[in-house]
Scaffold this motif. Structure first.
Motif, PDB file in Angstrom:
ATOM      1  N   CYS A 454     -26.561-102.831  63.576  1.00 12.70           N
ATOM      2  CA  CYS A 454     -25.811-104.082  63.705  1.00 12.70           C
ATOM      3  C   CYS A 454     -25.911-104.639  65.123  1.00 12.70           C
ATOM      4  O   CYS A 454     -26.101-105.844  65.325  1.00 12.70           O
ATOM      5  CB  CYS A 454     -24.351-103.834  63.321  1.00 12.70           C
ATOM      6  SG  CYS A 454     -23.368-105.325  63.178  1.00 12.70           S
ATOM      7  N   LEU A 457     -29.376-106.162  65.703  1.00  8.81           N
ATOM      8  CA  LEU A 457     -29.531-107.440  65.018  1.00  8.81           C
ATOM      9  C   LEU A 457     -28.801-108.557  65.762  1.00  8.81           C
ATOM     10  O   LEU A 457     -29.319-109.670  65.895  1.00  8.81           O
ATOM     11  CB  LEU A 457     -29.011-107.328  63.582  1.00  8.81           C
ATOM     12  CG  LEU A 457     -29.161-108.565  62.697  1.00  8.81           C
ATOM     13  CD1 LEU A 457     -30.619-109.026  62.645  1.00  8.81           C
ATOM     14  CD2 LEU A 457     -28.656-108.283  61.290  1.00  8.81           C
ATOM     15  N   GLU A 458     -27.631-108.265  66.275  1.00  7.28           N
ATOM     16  CA  GLU A 458     -26.882-109.269  67.050  1.00  7.28           C
ATOM     17  C   GLU A 458     -27.654-109.675  68.302  1.00  7.28           C
ATOM     18  O   GLU A 458     -27.696-110.861  68.669  1.00  7.28           O
ATOM     19  CB  GLU A 458     -25.510-108.709  67.430  1.00  7.28           C
ATOM     20  CG  GLU A 458     -24.548-108.588  66.263  1.00  7.28           C
ATOM     21  CD  GLU A 458     -23.230-107.948  66.658  1.00  7.28           C
ATOM     22  OE1 GLU A 458     -23.088-107.564  67.848  1.00  7.28           O
ATOM     23  OE2 GLU A 458     -22.339-107.818  65.787  1.00  7.28           O
ATOM     24  N   ILE A 461     -30.522-111.981  67.274  1.00  7.38           N
ATOM     25  CA  ILE A 461     -30.046-113.331  66.950  1.00  7.38           C
ATOM     26  C   ILE A 461     -29.881-114.142  68.225  1.00  7.38           C
ATOM     27  O   ILE A 461     -30.264-115.323  68.306  1.00  7.38           O
ATOM     28  CB  ILE A 461     -28.712-113.260  66.178  1.00  7.38           C
ATOM     29  CG1 ILE A 461     -28.919-112.653  64.795  1.00  7.38           C
ATOM     30  CG2 ILE A 461     -28.087-114.649  66.048  1.00  7.38           C
ATOM     31  CD1 ILE A 461     -27.630-112.352  64.069  1.00  7.38           C
ATOM     32  N   LEU A 466     -32.251-117.135  66.171  1.00  8.49           N
ATOM     33  CA  LEU A 466     -32.583-117.148  64.754  1.00  8.49           C
ATOM     34  C   LEU A 466     -31.680-118.109  63.992  1.00  8.49           C
ATOM     35  O   LEU A 466     -30.489-118.220  64.268  1.00  8.49           O
ATOM     36  CB  LEU A 466     -32.433-115.745  64.161  1.00  8.49           C
ATOM     37  CG  LEU A 466     -33.312-114.643  64.743  1.00  8.49           C
ATOM     38  CD1 LEU A 466     -32.968-113.313  64.122  1.00  8.49           C
ATOM     39  CD2 LEU A 466     -34.785-114.962  64.519  1.00  8.49           C
ATOM     40  N   ALA A 468     -29.809-119.279  60.363  1.00  8.04           N
ATOM     41  CA  ALA A 468     -29.077-118.496  59.364  1.00  8.04           C
ATOM     42  C   ALA A 468     -30.027-117.955  58.300  1.00  8.04           C
ATOM     43  O   ALA A 468     -29.876-116.823  57.824  1.00  8.04           O
ATOM     44  CB  ALA A 468     -27.987-119.362  58.718  1.00  8.04           C
ATOM     45  N   SER A 470     -33.269-117.239  58.747  1.00  2.58           N
ATOM     46  CA  SER A 470     -34.055-116.156  59.344  1.00  2.58           C
ATOM     47  C   SER A 470     -33.240-114.867  59.399  1.00  2.58           C
ATOM     48  O   SER A 470     -33.767-113.770  59.161  1.00  2.58           O
ATOM     49  CB  SER A 470     -34.501-116.543  60.757  1.00  2.58           C
ATOM     50  OG  SER A 470     -35.397-117.631  60.732  1.00  2.58           O
ATOM     51  N   TYR A 471     -31.958-114.994  59.688  1.00  2.01           N
ATOM     52  CA  TYR A 471     -31.052-113.840  59.703  1.00  2.01           C
ATOM     53  C   TYR A 471     -31.020-113.175  58.326  1.00  2.01           C
ATOM     54  O   TYR A 471     -31.126-111.950  58.198  1.00  2.01           O
ATOM     55  CB  TYR A 471     -29.664-114.307  60.122  1.00  2.01           C
ATOM     56  CG  TYR A 471     -28.557-113.303  59.915  1.00  2.01           C
ATOM     57  CD1 TYR A 471     -28.395-112.220  60.783  1.00  2.01           C
ATOM     58  CD2 TYR A 471     -27.670-113.444  58.862  1.00  2.01           C
ATOM     59  CE1 TYR A 471     -27.370-111.302  60.584  1.00  2.01           C
ATOM     60  CE2 TYR A 471     -26.639-112.528  58.657  1.00  2.01           C
ATOM     61  CZ  TYR A 471     -26.499-111.462  59.524  1.00  2.01           C
ATOM     62  OH  TYR A 471     -25.483-110.556  59.325  1.00  2.01           O
ATOM     63  N   ASP A 472     -30.913-113.997  57.284  1.00  2.99           N
ATOM     64  CA  ASP A 472     -30.904-113.458  55.920  1.00  2.99           C
ATOM     65  C   ASP A 472     -32.228-112.778  55.588  1.00  2.99           C
ATOM     66  O   ASP A 472     -32.255-111.730  54.928  1.00  2.99           O
ATOM     67  CB  ASP A 472     -30.630-114.575  54.909  1.00  2.99           C
ATOM     68  CG  ASP A 472     -29.175-115.016  54.903  1.00  2.99           C
ATOM     69  OD1 ASP A 472     -28.341-114.318  55.512  1.00  2.99           O
ATOM     70  OD2 ASP A 472     -28.871-116.065  54.293  1.00  2.99           O
ATOM     71  N   ILE A 499     -37.464-107.036  62.356  1.00  3.16           N
ATOM     72  CA  ILE A 499     -37.507-108.030  63.450  1.00  3.16           C
ATOM     73  C   ILE A 499     -38.952-108.228  63.913  1.00  3.16           C
ATOM     74  O   ILE A 499     -39.373-109.351  64.235  1.00  3.16           O
ATOM     75  CB  ILE A 499     -36.610-107.575  64.619  1.00  3.16           C
ATOM     76  CG1 ILE A 499     -35.127-107.657  64.206  1.00  3.16           C
ATOM     77  CG2 ILE A 499     -36.843-108.445  65.853  1.00  3.16           C
ATOM     78  CD1 ILE A 499     -34.185-107.039  65.212  1.00  3.16           C
TER      79      ILE A 499
END
Length: 510
Positions: A454, A457-458, A461, A466, A468, A470-472, A499
């Protein structure tokens, strides 16, 4: 003198029954067809007349009116030739039994009375069974395709006179049988194999992830790096079509008139590779009477777009709806048709207009503005819908001259199928079958991350800015990577690999 014969027509991928009504009355010789027929049906008057006469049968020199009901739906194609001819023969008393009312009839006639193959047989047969029709009489070339539908008597005929003798009870025609189970008992064999591709191990891994989760891929590399070779081998590691999927794909190819000659059923996942000069209608489907395009012909398979930025911009924008919804809708003033379009998109592009940006051996001659302009041909919203971006560098001389072969497609396919089984179990009861089809609700429920994953990933972003979507995409791809590792929770290594597959979210070109 009046007669009625049952036939059928195709609208999109669905079929509807058509009643061919024939009325023969006194008056000046005339032959009229009504009920919104297209040009091919209007021309059937000459084919029907010639085929009846050349079959040594009686053609009435009276006023003939043929109505194709329902009259408010436009009919197209030559498949009404045989029912019209048999309707005339019934109305003139040359067919003496009422057996004709139990069968649905279709077929194109040649001038000597022989029958030619018609399109759309499978959806017509499926609809005939649903309506409780006893059987279907059609050209012998279409018989196996119609026989895919169990519980329907399929009577193949080669000539108008043969059909006449059958309906008069003078000749018995054996129903065609088709054993679906025996066809799906063996594995599909491909001529191509991943073991033939030298090097590019990271690209093979990306394609394995794509096959496992149904993800779209964009490959970026100089000319000759193997992008096309890799894309052509993707179907060899995809799971085999199920019977339901095979019938769905066969319906599309039947309507388009593209069924293979050696098989009535499409058993391999389609691989379509249109040229970049293709029109919007050719890609999405369309025409005066809408037909499936390359997007729908790729259903349950692979759509490969080489030289991705060279496709017309409006054609690329057409991809956005099917990539999101798995279907494409073609709208006209008088009609709107939706075709299925659940495919894996594989795009290939050069890193710059000259093709050698970042190449180890050749110098790039493109300015930064030209590189950005070239990349800008693919819109941001479309790029967001592509899950995996992977670079395909030029092979080194050591990789080119290496004698050892890579991993076989069969071995990769086993891992892909294992990951797909995990996803089918996870999504049981839902209308999705793989990770790429997950909606926000499913992403929230099934993409649980460890704390380290997590945090990574943050950070991604924030640094990559990124969107929304791309995040998905990263979450979906990482879910697939975790499935390949048979892990329930997404770990930091899974997120890190996902990533890495978003290279175009980073400013690599300038």
């Amino acid at each position: 003198m009046y007669a009625k014969v049952r036939s059928a027509a195709v609208y999109g991928l669905e079929s509807y029954q058509v009643e061919v009504e024939v009325d023969i009355s006194s008056g000046l010789p005339n032959f009229i067809i009504v009920g919104l027929p297209d040009t091919a049906i209007q021309e059937s008057r000459e084919r029907v007349r010639s085929s009846i006469i050349n079959s040594e049968l009686e053609f009435p020199l009276k006023r003939i009116v043929v109505n194709l009901a329902p009259a408010d739906i436009r009919k197209e194609g030559p498949s009404f030739d045989l029912p019209i001819a048999l309707g005339i023969l019934k109305a003139t008393g040359q067919i003496k039994t009422n057996l004709i009312k139990d069968y649905l009839i279709l077929g194109e006639l040649s001038l000597d009375g022989k029958l030619r193959k018609v399109d759309g047989t499978l959806p017509i047969s499926l609809q005939a069974k649903e309506k409780g029709v006893k059987g279907i009489v059609l050209p012998a070339q279409n018989a196996l395709e119609a026989a895919i539908v169990n519980g329907l008597e399929v009577k193949p005929v080669n000539h108008l006179r043969e059909a006449l003798e059958f309906f008069n009870g003078e000749k018995e025609i054996n129903s065609v049988q088709f054993n679906l189970e025996s066809i799906f008992s063996g594995n599909i064999q491909y001529e191509l194999d991943f073991s033939e591709v030298k090097g590019q191990e990271h690209v093979k891994r990306a394609l394995e992830v794509a096959a496992s989760g149904g993800h779209n891929v964009l490959m970026i590399g100089p000319p000759g790096s193997g992008k096309t070779m890799l894309a052509q081998r993707l179907p060899t590691i995809l799971p085999d079509l199920s019977l339901e999927e095979s019938i769905e794909v066969t319906k599309i190819y039947s309507v388009a008139g593209l069924l293979p000659h050696n098989s009535p059923l499409v058993m391999r996942r389609p691989f379509r590779s249109p040229h970049h000069t293709i029109s919007v209608a050719g890609l999405a489907g369309g025409g005066q009477y809408p037909r499936p395009g390359e997007i729908s012909l790729s259903h349950q398979g692979v759509l490969f777009l080489d030289e991705f930025p060279e496709f017309p911009k409006n054609a690329l924008q057409v991809l956005r709806q099917p990539l999101e919804d798995g279907k494409v809708t073609i709208s006209r003033v008088s009609t709107s048709i939706t075709y299925p379009a659940m495919f894996t998109l594989i795009g290939a592009m050069n890193p710059c207009p000259c093709g050698y940006f970042g190449d180890r051996l050749r110098e790039c001659l493109c300015s930064p503005s030209k590189i950005n302009q070239y990349r800008g041909k693919i819109s941001g919203p479309l790029m967001d819908r592509i899950d995996i971006h992977v670079e395909v560098p030029r092979l080194t001389k050591e990789e080119l001259t290496r004698a050892s072969e890579g991993e076989l497609s069969k071995e990769i396919k086993e891992r892909v199928e294992k990951a797909r089984r995990i996803q089918r179990e996870r999504f049981k009861g839902l209308k999705i079958t793989c990770n790429a089809q997950m909606k926000p609700k499913q992403i929230k429920n099934f993409c649980r991350l460890t704390l380290d994953a997590c945090n990574l990933l943050e950070k991604a972003i924030e640094e990559l800015r990124l969107s929304a979507r791309s995040y998905d995409k990263i979450l979906k791809v990482s879910r697939t990577i975790a499935d390949l590792d048979e892990k329930e929770v997404i770990e930091i290594g899974h997120i890190a690999e996902a990533i890495q597959y978003r290279s175009l979210d980073r400013n690599l070109w300038v």
